[in-house]
Design a protein around this motif. Structure first.
Motif, short mmCIF file in Angstrom:
data_model
loop_
_atom_site.label_atom_id
_atom_site.label_comp_id
_atom_site.label_asym_id
_atom_site.label_seq_id
_atom_site.Cartn_x
_atom_site.Cartn_y
_atom_site.Cartn_z
N LEU A 151 0.30 -0.93 -0.05
CA LEU A 151 -0.30 0.06 -0.13
C LEU A 151 0.78 1.43 0.20
N LYS A 152 1.96 1.02 0.92
CA LYS A 152 2.82 2.88 0.85
C LYS A 152 3.18 2.72 -1.03
N LYS A 153 3.63 1.36 -1.23
CA LYS A 153 4.41 1.84 -2.97
C LYS A 153 3.27 2.16 -3.57
N SER A 157 2.49 8.96 0.86
CA SER A 157 2.20 9.05 1.98
C SER A 157 1.22 8.95 3.35
N ALA A 158 0.53 7.33 1.88
CA ALA A 158 -0.26 6.92 3.71
C ALA A 158 -0.37 6.99 4.52
N GLU A 159 -0.72 6.83 6.39
CA GLU A 159 -0.28 6.49 7.79
C GLU A 159 -1.01 5.10 7.45
N VAL A 160 -0.08 4.45 7.63
CA VAL A 160 0.53 2.96 8.02
C VAL A 160 0.20 2.68 9.31
N ALA A 161 -0.05 1.80 9.68
CA ALA A 161 -0.51 1.12 11.44
C ALA A 161 -0.09 -0.42 11.63
N THR A 175 8.54 -1.33 13.13
CA THR A 175 7.68 -0.43 12.25
C THR A 175 8.25 0.21 11.46
N GLN A 176 9.07 0.71 12.07
CA GLN A 176 9.87 1.94 11.21
C GLN A 176 10.67 0.94 9.77
N GLN A 177 10.88 0.42 9.98
CA GLN A 177 11.58 -0.56 8.69
C GLN A 177 10.45 -0.54 7.56
N VAL A 178 9.43 -1.29 8.26
CA VAL A 178 8.50 -1.36 7.30
C VAL A 178 6.97 -0.06 7.13
N GLY A 179 7.69 1.13 7.21
CA GLY A 179 7.25 2.49 6.82
C GLY A 179 6.34 2.43 7.96
N ALA A 180 5.98 1.79 8.82
CA ALA A 180 4.65 2.20 9.36
C ALA A 180 4.80 3.59 10.31
N THR A 181 3.52 4.55 11.15
CA THR A 181 3.89 5.15 11.88
C THR A 181 2.80 4.81 13.54
N ALA A 182 2.69 3.84 12.99
CA ALA A 182 1.59 3.73 14.45
C ALA A 182 1.46 1.90 14.37
#
Length: 250
Positions: A151-153, A157-161, A175-182
């Motif tokens: 989804l981030k690809k 700019s999407a916020e993912v958890a 969490t940071q590796q996946v690109g998540a913010t939560a």
């Protein structure tokens, strides 16, 4: 920090879950967020339901992916809860976002890709959100973290958890590796040192599914970013009382 209240599958305790009636009620009580779940039908339509099968919450049987949208929406998705809701149908994501077009809270869309493979669901969901909820807050979550990476690809700019049952060692790194913010954590994991560790790295913590008043109070005391609950109106009242008591102490 104020803990936000997310309505789990809509106002699940007093409406049939993941129906328009449930989402309308969650918005009416002014929940800060509304959580819902999405799947793909046989004809590639994004629909809102929790289970992979229709058996529990409709009068039908079988996997969602075996139904066309037309056949799926012929099912009764409300009578299992109460005869008052026998006209409720399985909604599409488009229908839900149209209903909530004036809702300014967060929509939490859980991608139910951890058991079934739905090729292309991430792109389809993002297109619908772009069309029906541009410039309004949305967060995507899933137990399938590869789905979140896809989804981030599609939308950087999407916020993912990350949805998680368990606690991780050095949880901020993954969490940071996946690109998540939560992280959206199961109650016992959220009410632990993990929350403090994540907050130290500016990662949000939302706990699920928080239904007991004493656990709601604990979420407020810990300063969790949100609690996800079947009883949003109860949580909202408790938060108001908690904040009023805090002001009196000061």
């Amino acid at each position: 920090m104020r803990t936000a209240i997310f309505a789990h599958r809509g106002s699940k305790a007093n409406r049939p879950e993941n129906t328009l009636a449930a989402f309308e009620e969650a918005a009416r009580v002014q929940s800060d967020g509304i959580e819902l779940d999405v799947h793909l039908t046989k004809d590639q339509e994004v629909v809102v339901m929790h289970d992979e099968k229709v058996n529990r919450t409709t009068n039908g049987t079988g996997q969602i992916k075996q139904f066309t949208l037309r056949d799926l929406q012929e099912l009764d998705a409300g009578s299992w809860f109460s005869g008052n809701y026998r006209k409720e149908k399985v909604p599409t994501l488009k229908e839900v976002l149209e209903l909530l077009s004036d809702y300014s809270g967060v929509i939490n869309i859980e991608l139910k890709t951890d058991r079934n493979v739905y090729p292309g669901i991430e792109e389809r969901v993002v297109r619908i959100v772009d069309a029906y909820r541009a410039n309004l807050p949305v967060v995507y979550s899933s137990f399938n973290h590869e789905s979140l990476i896809r989804l981030k690809k599609t939308d950087a700019s999407a916020e993912v958890a990350l949805l998680l049952w368990e606690r991780l060692a050095e949880p901020w790194r993954y969490t940071q590796q996946v690109g998540a913010t939560a992280q959206h954590l199961w109650e016992p994991s959220a009410f632990s040192d993990t929350a403090k560790q994540l907050h130290q790295h500016n990662i949000k913590v939302r706990a699920w599914t928080v239904n007991k008043p004493k656990h709601m109070q604990l979420a407020f005391q810990m300063g969790l970013d949100a609690l996800i609950t079947d009883y949003p109106e109860v949580a909202l009242d408790l938060r108001k009382s908690y904040e009023t008591a805090g002001k009196k102490l000061h």
